[in-house]
Design an enzyme around this catalytic site. Structure first.
Site, PDB file in Angstrom:
ATOM      1  N   ASP A 176       0.805  -1.235   0.000  1.00  0.00           N
ATOM      2  CA  ASP A 176       0.000   0.000   0.000  1.00  0.00           C
ATOM      3  C   ASP A 176       0.833   1.278   0.000  1.00  0.00           C
ATOM      4  O   ASP A 176       1.968   1.309   0.463  1.00  0.00           O
ATOM      5  CB  ASP A 176      -0.960   0.026   1.199  1.00  0.00           C
ATOM      6  CG  ASP A 176      -0.245  -0.102   2.541  1.00  0.00           C
ATOM      7  OD1 ASP A 176       0.727  -0.876   2.633  1.00  0.00           O
ATOM      8  OD2 ASP A 176      -0.660   0.575   3.503  1.00  0.00           O
ATOM      9  N   GLU A 199      -0.964  -1.830   5.056  1.00  0.00           N
ATOM     10  CA  GLU A 199      -0.135  -1.881   6.281  1.00  0.00           C
ATOM     11  C   GLU A 199      -0.267  -0.611   7.101  1.00  0.00           C
ATOM     12  O   GLU A 199      -0.127  -0.634   8.311  1.00  0.00           O
ATOM     13  CB  GLU A 199       1.336  -2.105   5.903  1.00  0.00           C
ATOM     14  CG  GLU A 199       2.246  -2.429   7.081  1.00  0.00           C
ATOM     15  CD  GLU A 199       2.616  -1.223   7.944  1.00  0.00           C
ATOM     16  OE1 GLU A 199       2.728  -1.367   9.172  1.00  0.00           O
ATOM     17  OE2 GLU A 199       2.778  -0.126   7.379  1.00  0.00           O
ATOM     18  N   GLU A 200      -0.519   0.523   6.410  1.00  0.00           N
ATOM     19  CA  GLU A 200      -0.451   1.837   7.082  1.00  0.00           C
ATOM     20  C   GLU A 200      -1.683   2.098   7.960  1.00  0.00           C
ATOM     21  O   GLU A 200      -2.528   2.935   7.653  1.00  0.00           O
ATOM     22  CB  GLU A 200      -0.304   2.952   6.037  1.00  0.00           C
ATOM     23  CG  GLU A 200       0.986   2.869   5.212  1.00  0.00           C
ATOM     24  CD  GLU A 200       2.221   3.325   5.978  1.00  0.00           C
ATOM     25  OE1 GLU A 200       2.111   3.707   7.149  1.00  0.00           O
ATOM     26  OE2 GLU A 200       3.312   3.294   5.384  1.00  0.00           O
ATOM     27  N   HIS A 213       7.341   8.808   4.912  1.00  0.00           N
ATOM     28  CA  HIS A 213       6.071   9.553   4.943  1.00  0.00           C
ATOM     29  C   HIS A 213       6.266  11.036   4.590  1.00  0.00           C
ATOM     30  O   HIS A 213       5.358  11.838   4.800  1.00  0.00           O
ATOM     31  CB  HIS A 213       5.339   9.417   6.295  1.00  0.00           C
ATOM     32  CG  HIS A 213       4.893   8.017   6.602  1.00  0.00           C
ATOM     33  ND1 HIS A 213       3.873   7.731   7.488  1.00  0.00           N
ATOM     34  CD2 HIS A 213       5.319   6.818   6.134  1.00  0.00           C
ATOM     35  CE1 HIS A 213       3.711   6.409   7.543  1.00  0.00           C
ATOM     36  NE2 HIS A 213       4.591   5.842   6.741  1.00  0.00           N
TER      37      HIS A 213
HETATM   38 ZN   LIG Z   1       4.863   3.815   6.727  1.00  0.00          ZN
HETATM   39 ZN   LIG Z   2       6.250   1.059   5.990  1.00  0.00          ZN
END
Ligand SMILES: [Zn+2]
Ligand SMILES: [Zn+2]
Length: 392
Positions: free
Chosen positions: A79, A137-138, A364
């Protein structure tokens, strides 16, 4: 042991083209339809048994060695994040507002490369490799969804492995911790309810702003005064909202934030003190309070045998590399922890920053990008570890 580093380097063009294609076409959690389609296509082309749509957009594939043996699960996350990319790279995101800003494009490309490498060593393997390409995952629960869909069973998994490219460290560095490596994370919401009124007549109301201010300060005492000095925890109040104008005491203040811990004992202590402090201060100041506390992910904890084995393989593969086996830990969180709660295994970090090339923005960040030279390091270490676990 075959020369897995040379084999991974020989596949660099494949790994890079996959990574750049995923990077240019990022997809948010549970929407990884294009990515999962490419993953399934590539794995099918190797002749693996592939299942799609596992826990949403997840893909699972099995690679069987020539003899039976243990089952090793290896996971990549697919993702992207809701961030508008500002790298200016030739392969930058073509989806406005969506970006691979954590490196999961690299993880997916690395795992496809691992499948290619191990497929060519099938005759040397006794056991099964289970590839887990997970969505979301986030912070959206992709690993939990795949576990609920049975990814750890049929065949049941003996050891689990995953890696993360890591821009806090330069390319060439490899971090393999033994024990906790990433923090457990909780999300909290606190609603302090008072009684609104005129800003000039505070005695006729109950001021939730003052109570909220006391709560923010007092919560910092948990880490400073309750957690033992050599143990680790974070309590952060990250948003605070209340009131509309300068002369009205509002009826309520809403705060949100996060708690990070590694050990169950510390976690219990912090949560207990958190509830006590919030309730006592709010009530002591005449307010009522509502607390909403949710577990985001447990701590990511490497099992000793698995970590030691990955460390040994890394020493053989990268005799001149910078290997950090001491106690590399980070307060970030990772949902592979849900797998490691059930299956012994290891989550390790592959240094990926290169400041000379300007590839050192943090994870990020809208300018996040990493040195692709890290990708063969990850593929080689992963393939060699699996081959070692399944050697005939
Ligand atoms: Zn991340
Ligand atoms: Zn990550």
């Amino acid at each position: 042991m075959p020369d897995y580093l040379s084999e991974a380097k020989a596949l660099f063009e494949y790994t890079q083209s996959m990574r750049r294609d995923f990077h240019a076409h990022p997809e948010l959690g549970f929407q990884e339809v294009r990515t999962a389609g490419i993953v399934a296509r590539e794995l099918s082309a190797l002749g693996l048994e592939v299942r799609s749509g596992v826990g949403g957009t997840g893909v699972v594939a099995l690679l069987e060695g020539v003899k039976p043996g243990p089952v090793v699960l290896v996971r990549a996350d697919m993702d992207a994040l809701p961030i508008h990319e500002e790298t200016g790279a030739s392969y930058a995101s073509q989806n406005p507002g969506v970006m691979h800003a954590c490196g999961h494009d690299g993880h997916t490309a690395v795992l496809l490369t691992v499948a290619k490498i191990l497929n060519s060593h099938r005759s040397e393997l006794a056991g099964t490799v289970k590839f887990m390409f997970q969505p979301a995952e986030e912070g959206m629960g992709g690993a939990e969804k795949m576990i609920a869909a049975g990814v750890l069973e049929n065949p049941s998994v003996d050891t689990a492995l995953a890696l993360h490219v890591w821009n806090e460290k330069p390319v060439g560095w490899i971090g393999i911790g033994n024990g906790p490596v990433m923090a457990g994370a909780e999300i909290f919401k606190i609603k302090v309810l008072g009684k609104g009124g005129h800003g000039a007549a505070p005695h006729l109301g109950v001021d939730p702003v003052l109570a909220a201010a006391q709560i923010v300060s007092a919560l910092q005492g948990i880490v400073a005064r309750n957690v033992a000095p050599l143990q680790t925890a974070v309590v952060s109040v990250c948003t605070i909202h209340g009131g509309e104008t300068f002369n009205v005491i509002p009826p309520a203040v809403l705060m949100t934030g996060t708690i990070r811990t590694f050990e169950a004992g510390v976690r219990n202590l912090v949560l207990e003190r958190f509830e006590k402090i919030v309730h006592s201060i709010a009530e002591g100041m005449g307010c009522q309070v509502e607390i909403d506390l949710q577990l985001l992910t447990p701590a990511t904890i490497n099992q000793s045998d698995s970590a030691i084995r990955v460390q040994a393989i890394a020493r053989r593969l990268f005799p001149e590399g910078e290997l950090d086996t001491a106690n590399y830990i980070t307060m970030g969180s990772e949902d592979f922890s849900y797998v490691l709660e059930k299956i012994p295994g290891c989550f390790f970090f592959i240094g990926s920053a290169n400041s000379n090339k300007g590839l050192d923005a943090g994870h990020h960040h809208p300018r996040f990008d990493f040195d692709e030279a890290a990708l063969p390091h990850g593929a080689a270490l992963m393939a060699a570890t699996i081959a070692d676990l399944l050697k005939k």
